[in-house]
Structure formats: structure tokens, C-alpha cells
Scaffold this active site. Structure first.
Site, short mmCIF file in Angstrom:
data_model
loop_
_atom_site.label_atom_id
_atom_site.label_comp_id
_atom_site.label_asym_id
_atom_site.label_seq_id
_atom_site.Cartn_x
_atom_site.Cartn_y
_atom_site.Cartn_z
N VAL A 144 5.08 3.59 5.78
CA VAL A 144 5.42 2.28 6.32
C VAL A 144 5.79 1.32 5.18
O VAL A 144 6.81 0.64 5.23
CB VAL A 144 4.26 1.70 7.15
CG1 VAL A 144 4.59 0.29 7.60
CG2 VAL A 144 3.98 2.58 8.36
N GLY A 198 -7.30 -0.42 -2.51
CA GLY A 198 -7.19 -1.78 -3.01
C GLY A 198 -6.99 -2.81 -1.93
O GLY A 198 -6.87 -4.01 -2.21
N GLU A 233 -0.33 -1.86 -6.68
CA GLU A 233 -1.14 -0.80 -7.27
C GLU A 233 -0.29 0.40 -7.66
O GLU A 233 -0.51 1.03 -8.67
CB GLU A 233 -2.17 -0.31 -6.24
CG GLU A 233 -3.18 -1.35 -5.86
CD GLU A 233 -4.01 -0.87 -4.71
OE1 GLU A 233 -5.22 -1.13 -4.74
OE2 GLU A 233 -3.46 -0.25 -3.77
N GLY A 293 0.84 -1.19 0.00
CA GLY A 293 0.00 0.00 0.00
C GLY A 293 0.87 1.24 0.00
O GLY A 293 2.08 1.18 0.24
N GLY A 313 2.34 4.91 1.26
CA GLY A 313 2.61 5.50 2.56
C GLY A 313 3.99 5.17 3.07
O GLY A 313 4.73 4.38 2.48
N ASN A 320 -9.21 8.03 3.96
CA ASN A 320 -8.98 8.00 2.51
C ASN A 320 -9.92 7.05 1.76
O ASN A 320 -10.23 7.28 0.61
CB ASN A 320 -7.55 7.58 2.22
CG ASN A 320 -6.55 8.51 2.89
OD1 ASN A 320 -6.83 9.68 3.11
ND2 ASN A 320 -5.39 7.99 3.23
#
Lengths: 498, 498
Positions: free
Chosen positions: A267, A382, A288, A263, A265, A378
Site C-alpha cells: 500500500v 515504527g 524508516e 511503512g 508494504g 509482524n
């Protein structure tokens, strides 16, 4: 003029000024726009719609791939253009309007919008705006830095407006793999067996008569925020890499792991950066979004191939990638999000999905979208496509934040985006819990033992012990107390007992 | 003797009495058994393990396809044999033991157990017990009335015991399509494009040297309970068929709909029975279980083909089907549950998934497994596999029950098995709500307007209105009050305000 960018000469007369196309947009329309995590979005028409909304106010439904850049969602919100927005957003101004109820937000699994449009489960699209690098001699649209939902938009919209962004160099041609699943009942297999398999064409096809206008822009994507790796994110990355190391030791994974989804971000960025410094090699991604760290991993020789729906990188990384695009073109492919997030491919490739949680509970249920169960951040993005179908589904978050006044590991989450059945491993800066094959009561003990911030550990253990003793069940809970920590935070600004 | 049932003569010497094999079972072992929704389960060995447990007590992990018949789970529970059970159960005695914490229940999406065993994410299976109709000359196992997880059990177990059930006629051979997805990274496409496509073999292959014993049984499956259609279930079926009729009218579905998946139980049965009396035709099923209604639909000429993991029917229907098996054999196929529930096939075929909810909330989040958020009923079963990946995901339940003291439509569900992103349509006996493309606040209005029992409608509307006014957000909730109805029921025996 423009013949380098509009190579189909029959389309040259469609070139218009932005001001000339705004009248096409009418109140109540459904408008679709390219754009996925700030990449490849409409740079001129959507902002112009916002700017134009005082003189001729309209309200529209706006469907995109994912989030837009350049504060476009903020401008559209402030100008009152948005009645309804789907399937994802990350904008602070829009978020507030959504949470006030001023904009209706349809938060969707990112693989689904295309499916729902294909079979008319959503309203028809009046106009699609698609950013392109250029139009080929055959009339094909060469996308820019994302594919997102553009193929289905071009296919289904009544009219298409192409924004040719001359800031994107034309040699992006070949970076994309455009494939639109067939409508039912004629759906075929999606024949991707490795992240680098190509199954479609290099361009988005569109019926030429639907092209209502071509406008020109010259502006790069909004740069991604630089995700600084701090102690916490580094600790999360460290624990996750420990988990992978254990998996290799136990013969369940090889040193190339399985294709990774990460994802967006800091992290995820830290995890991938951590992998660059690890013993793992021959890695691949089927994800993604490609952030800076993906290109760092490629440059480090660790990542052999990366598939995604967009490239969303910092300004410096953008320069590096696009100045050396030929070097990366056989290592990267951009796909539609109905393919990057396709259940079929996710399960077949055996993806390791790494997504960020806002909070998770002692049983491993994950909230990835709502603050206090009510306020949208947000959207699910996905994460649902991947968590349900991945080989190993991992969620990461910090154990506590805001001077430890907030615990991100809780008795019960206030909103469930991913339930315990779809969550294999949870990781915080405190440690990781491998939950595979465990019953809920065992999951609780492992999560409390491994992942909770020390300030909250004792109370969380007490909650669980009392729930077991007083109520019992497969998933012991004290319903009267399940949201107590959220209540305390609301009333006292801290989840801690006084 | 037995040469009709053990056609591979080299295996004839493996035939043993049940009492002779019990010593193979040791304390702490992981035991797998065939059986899916009471069909094709172990008829003699598992019951003997229960009966034997006083003389030589052991505790095991028991993995099956789904539920077992003949109260076997009850007997095993009462005898203290079960330490851990997965991935599904429906037994009242076992359920109580699970909720007491005496048996650890790992509640899994039914497509996943096979995946986790394939890649060693669960402990190794010591012994697999597989019911068979017979063993072919080549040594292949011909399954009986279910396939479930038997192929992966036969493939992965250290030892296999075959229970040949002579009550099942040998012409079941050909009813099954056995296919085991390849281990990573060599996974191929699952080439099912229509429910009747066959991709595998008619038998389960097993290494002959692993066959530790063959025992004989002669007992039919536990019959399915007769699901009587009452006014409520008929009303639910009626509303759902109204929804389908609207879809056809709007051009989104044809009269043959899409392949149907229907969860087990009386509501699903009523829906399918309702379809028999409707204008729909050329229907197909791609489901987990075939109940009586599936065969009624076939006999009515409405259902042209049905794919599932098991046949679980009443005694009368069993007789009808197996007395006329040749008639049904080109209309029915039984598959492993990793295929019947495969994300790839579910999405590709565009399944309409119809599953039962225990309760759902005003935003369309579904609880399908827990009473009061804590006490396990049966488990998630295959509903998660279907809800996430289906073309249209439908959940059905009664609006209220127990003299309307319980509302099944609630402010907030106490346990989330399927969140709003995976729930397209909800149906009660009051009406249906089509939630596709709606934001949560719109979903709430539609659900409150169409699905709630009148006794609860006003208070539910009030909850929503106050949540909007006091807290707002994408998904307005009053966390202090979200579980109030459950609390009232716990304290007063009714969810209603006094």
C-alpha cells in the site's frame, strides 16, 4: 589480502573463519545483530549458529534493528536457537513459534530499543554482529544497506564481530549519518531541521579491543518482494492523494507536502507510486525504509531527498541503485533508527506518517499487529513512534478481504496499537475519513460513511446506532457484541451474519 | 485608573464592562479561553455567557488549555452554551452531557491542540479570552497561574478579550516562559536541556488591534481539592518509591532520579509526598501541573526546580506560595502546554512520567479515560504525550475499589489510551510490576503476581492460563470472556463471580 576491506592493518589478524567464532556464543547470551527490514543483516554467523545448533545446542536472546533476510529467523527458530527475540520480525516460521509461546517476542517501538540499551534497561549485550562494507584506516565500521541499531550495539556490546560483506561495494561510504544520542543527563538537541541535514559521522566507531573477530561474507541482501499494485491498493493510493490535494487546496499543505514517512508494504508503495504520477513535487521523505518506489520518485524528479534507516528494494532496483550510487548519494542518507524514528525530529519536521493497519474500528482505533487480538503478525515497528508525534498520522488498509469475508473496519478492534488520539486520517479502497477535530461519535459516522465495504456498512451503522441508543457515552459500544464479527469469523469463516 | 494593571496607556480605552462585551459572542463561534486544571481561567466572561444564555441563546465550540474552575463548565453546560468542547474537562455536569451526546467532546493529547491550531487543522478561533495579571507598557500580556494554550490563542484568534484579574498580584511577572514553536517548515529546536532552562519571553505578545476589550475581575482560582493520603494511596506511593530505590541500587538512576512528571490527583500527590520523606534529593519536575506536594517538596529542600503549565493548589498553599512568591520564582516556571508536553523535550530530558490509570489489563494496556469502555471521565490529558516519549512510563491505580466489587486490574481493558508498548511499570496498592523488556506472557505473570487484589487473583490467573491453553498467541485472550467482569458489574454491581 583483505586490505581493501580492512584498512586498519592492526585488525587484519582478527580475521577468522565462521567456524572459528561459533564457540564465542554460549547458552543464555544476549546477541545483537545488524539488520533492518532485511537490509544489512548478518549473512553468515547467524545462519551458522542455526546450522550448528544440533551439535552444540544453545538458546539466546536476539536483538536486531528490525527484520532479518534470507529466512535467517526461520532457520534460527527451527534450530531452537531463539529464546527471546526483539524488537521486530516478519518471518512466518518465527511468527508461529511466537504464537505458540515457544519464542518470547518483545515487540517494541523501533526508536526505543536503542534508548533502553543506552541506559541499561535491557540486559547487557554479550556479542554484537555487525555487517560492514569495510573498516576504515581509523578502525571505523562502514555499514552496508542499513544502520538500524548497529551504533548502539557496537557501543554497548562486550564483544563485536564484524561481518565484512564483499558483495557491497566500498563506495557506500558516505551514505550513512551515524549519531548516538548522549546518555542522560547530558542529552543534546538532535539538530536535524531538514531531512537532508547531517549531524554525525560516516562510520560506526567501536573500541578496537572489543572486536573479537572479523569474518567475510559475499552475499546480497534478500530482495524485497515486488509489491504489485492491484485495484485495491491503487484505490487506496488514489483516495490518499485526494486527501493531500484537498489539504493543498485548503492552504494547509504546499505541493511539496511535508516530509513523508511510509511503512513497508504494497500500500505504501502504491501511494508513493501514485505521487509520482501526481502534481506534487519537491517531495522529501523522513522514513524508516526506502523501497523501490522511493527511488522511482527520485528518478521521476519528484523526490528531492530521502532519509531512512535502511534500503530494502527488489533485486532489479538494488542493481540500479548500487550501479549508480554516486548519483543517489546526495539524495539519500541512512541513519540509526533512534534518529530516523526520534520523537523530537518527527515533531519538528512535521512528518506525514502513512502506516498500514490490520484493522481499525468505527472510532479510529488501529490494530496493526495482532490477528483476532491474539496472534502476532509482524509487530508495531515504527508506527507508534510516528503516529504519536507526526503532524498528520494516516492509516491505510483494505475495506474487506478474503472474498469480503473479513471486514477490516470493525465495531471494536481486538488489539489497540494506535488509539483515536493518534489517528488523524484513515483510508481504505472505499474512501478516506479525515477525523481531525472530531468527537468519537462524529468519527464513527464519517468512518462508516466513507470507509466501510458495502457488505458491512448497514450492520456497522446498526451497531453504532444501537450503542448510542442503549448505552450512549463518549464512545458508545455494546461490549457484549463488540467482538461478534471476530467470533463469527472464528466459527463460520466469515464475519458476515448468515 | 487601572494604570497599574494596564500599563500600555493606548489600551486604557478598551476597558469595558462584562455586559458590554457579550454581544461579541455569536451563535456557532469558536471561542478559546485560558485555563489549565482550574488555574488562570476566565472568571467573569464565560460565567456571564452562561448567565446570559436565556435571554439570547447561543451555542459555541469552547477550546481551553485544560479544565476550568468555579464550575464554569457546569454553568455553560446547564445553560446550553456548549456545542463542542476540547481538549479536556473534569466537570461532573459537563461529563454527563458529553456522555448523553449533548456536548461533543474532542479529547486530545494536551500538546496537540496548539499544533493543530498553528497549522489550521482546527477551525479558526473567533474570540480568545485570556486572563492576565496585567498588561505591560509594551502591550504584553502577563499571564496569571497558568499558561496552557494562551499563547497560541492570542496568536491565532481574530479577536482577543483580556480579563485582568486584580486578585493576582503583579509580581507574577517573570514566572512564565512563553515560547510558541514556529509554523512549518521553519520549526527550530526547543532548546530546553534542563527543567530550569528558559527559552522565551515573560509575556504573551498579541497584536494590539486584535484586543477587542479588556474587562476586570477580582477572584482567585478555584482551590484544588485537598488530596488526603489514605492507606491505599500511601501504599501505592510506597511501592513506587521501592521501584525508584531498586533503580538507584542497580545504577540506572541517581538519587535525583530524572525530571518527574506527575498527573493530577491524590495518588500523584501521595507519591510526591512520599518522596519528601525519602532519601532522594536534588529532584526536579517537568510536568503539567504543580500541586501542593510540589511546593512541599521545594520547602523540604528536596525539589530544586519545577516546570509546569499551571499551579493548581489548595487555598492554604495558594496563600503560602503567592505571599512568598519571590522565594519561589527562581524555582518554578510556567510554560505553554505545547512546551511542557513537547515530545522533543520529554524524550531529551528523560522524563519519568507518573500517571493515573482507571484500569489496566494483564498485558499492561491502560485505560485512563473511559468507564466501562463508553462513559468519559476526564479525558486523556497529557498522559499520552508523556507515556509515549518518557524515559520511564509509570501508571498507578488502586487494585480494587467499592468494597472490592471493582477490580482495576482486568483481563482486557475496555478502552485503550496507552498500549503495552508505552507502559513500563504499573503500580497498585498491592505492589508494582516492572515490565521493561518483557514479552506479553511474561508481563501477565508479573502483573497477576504483583498487582492484583487477592479477591481477583485466582480468577485472573485462570483467565490467562485458559487463554494460553485454548487460544495461545503473542497476547492470549478469550475474546468471549474478555469483558465478562464488566458485564458482571453491570448486571450484579460486582465484578466478582457469584
Amino acid at each position: 589480502m583483505h586490505t581493501d576491506r580492512i584498512r586498519n592493518t592492526s585488525l587484519l589478524d582478527r580475521v577468522k573463519e565462521v567456524s572459528e567464532v561459533l564457540d564465542l556464543f554460549q547458552d543464555g547470551m544476549v546477541i545483537a545483530s545488524s539488520g533492518f527490514t532485511k537490509a544489512g543483516d548478518s549473512k553468515v554467523i547467524l545462519p551458522a549458529l542455526a546450522a550448528n545448533n544440533t551439535s552444540r545446542p544453545i538458546k539466546i536472546t536476539l536483538i536486531t534493528g528490525a527484520s532479518l533476510g534470507h529466512e535467517t529467523d526461520a532457520k534460527l527458530t527451527e534450530a531452537g536457537v531463539l529464546a527471546r527475540r526483539m524488537p521486530f520480525q516478519v518471518d512466518k516460521v518465527l511468527r508461529k513459534a511466537i504464537n505458540r509461546g515457544d519464542v518470547l517476542f518483545v515487540d517494541q517501538n523501533l526508536s526505543e530499543t536503542s534508548e533502553m540499551l543506552l541506559d541499561h534497561h535491557l540486559p547487557e549485550i554479550d556479542i554484537a554482529i555487525i555487517e560492514a562494507a569495510y573498516i576504515t584506516a581509523e578502525g571505523g565500521i562502514v555499514p552496508t544497506t542499513s544502520v538500524g541499531n548497529s551504533p548502539i550495539f557496537a557501543n554497548k556490546a562486550k564483544k563485536v564481530i564484524i561481518e565484512i560483506n564483499t558483495a557491497v561495494q566500498t563506495n557506500v561510504h558516505g551514505l550513512h549519518d551515524i549519531y548516538l544520542p548522549e546518555a542522560y543527563p547530558n542529552r543534546k538537541a538532535i539538530e536535524i531541521f531538514r531531512p537532508n541535514d547531517r549531524i554525525g559521522s560516516a562510520v560506526i566507531n567501536v573500541e578496537p579491543e572489543k572486536i573479537a573477530a572479523i569474518v567475510l561474507s559475499h552475499q546480497q541482501d534478500s530482495p524485497a518482494d515486488i509489491a504489485v499494485i492491484d485495484d485495491k491498493t491503487a484505490a487506496i493510493a488514489h483516495h490518499l492523494i485526494d486527501f493531500f490535494t484537498e489539504e493543498v487546496k485548503n492552504g494547509r499543505l504546499s505541493k511539496s507536502l511535508r516530509p513523508l514517512q511510509a511503512g513497508i508494504g504494497k500500500v505504501a508503495n502504491a501511494v508513493l507510486t501514485g505521487l509520482a504520477e501526481s502534481d506534487f513535487e519537491g517531495l522529501t521523505m523522513f522514513s524508516e525504509v526506502l523501497q523501490d518506489s522511493a527511488f522511482d520518485l527520485i528518478d521521476a524528479g519528484k523526490l528531492t531527498f530521502a532519509s531512512a534507516a535502511s534500503i530494502t528494494v527488489s533485486a532489479a532496483c538494488y542493481q540500479r541503485v548500487f550501479d549508480n550510487l554516486e548519483k543517489y548519494k546526495d539524495k539519500v542518507v541512512l541513519r540509526p533508527q533512534s534518529i530516523s524514528n526520534a520523537p523530537e525530529v518527527i515533531r519538528r519536521l512535521g512528518i506525514i506518517g502513512i502506516n498500514t493497519a490490520i484493522e481499525f474500528d468505527i472510532y479510529g482505533n488501529v490494530n496493526s499487529s495482532h490477528i483476532a487480538g491474539t496472534q502476532m503478525m509482524n509487530g508495531i515497528g515504527g508506527s507508534g513512534d510516528f503516529a504519536r508525534n507526526a503532524h498528520i498520522s494516516i492509516f491505510v488498509t483494505q475495506a474487506a478481504s478474503k472474498e469480503n469475508k473479513i471486514s477490516h473496519v470493525l465495531p471494536m478492534v481486538t488489539h489497540v496499537d494506535h488509539n483515536e488520539h493518534n489517528v488523524d486520517v484513515v483510508v481504505t479502497d472505499v474512501g478516506y475519513a479525515d477525523l481531525r477535530g472530531l468527537a468519537p461519535r462524529e468519527r464513527a459516522l464519517k468512518i462508516i460513511g466513507n470507509c466501510v465495504h458495502p457488505d458491512y456498512k448497514e450492520e456497522l451503522q446498526s451497531y453504532f446506532d444501537r450503542a448510542v441508543a442503549e448505552i450512549g457515552g463518549q464512545t458508545p459500544h455494546l461490549l457484549d457484541e463488540a467482538f461478534l464479527w471476530h467470533k463469527r469469523f472464528r466459527e463460520n469463516g466469515s464475519m458476515k451474519a448468515r
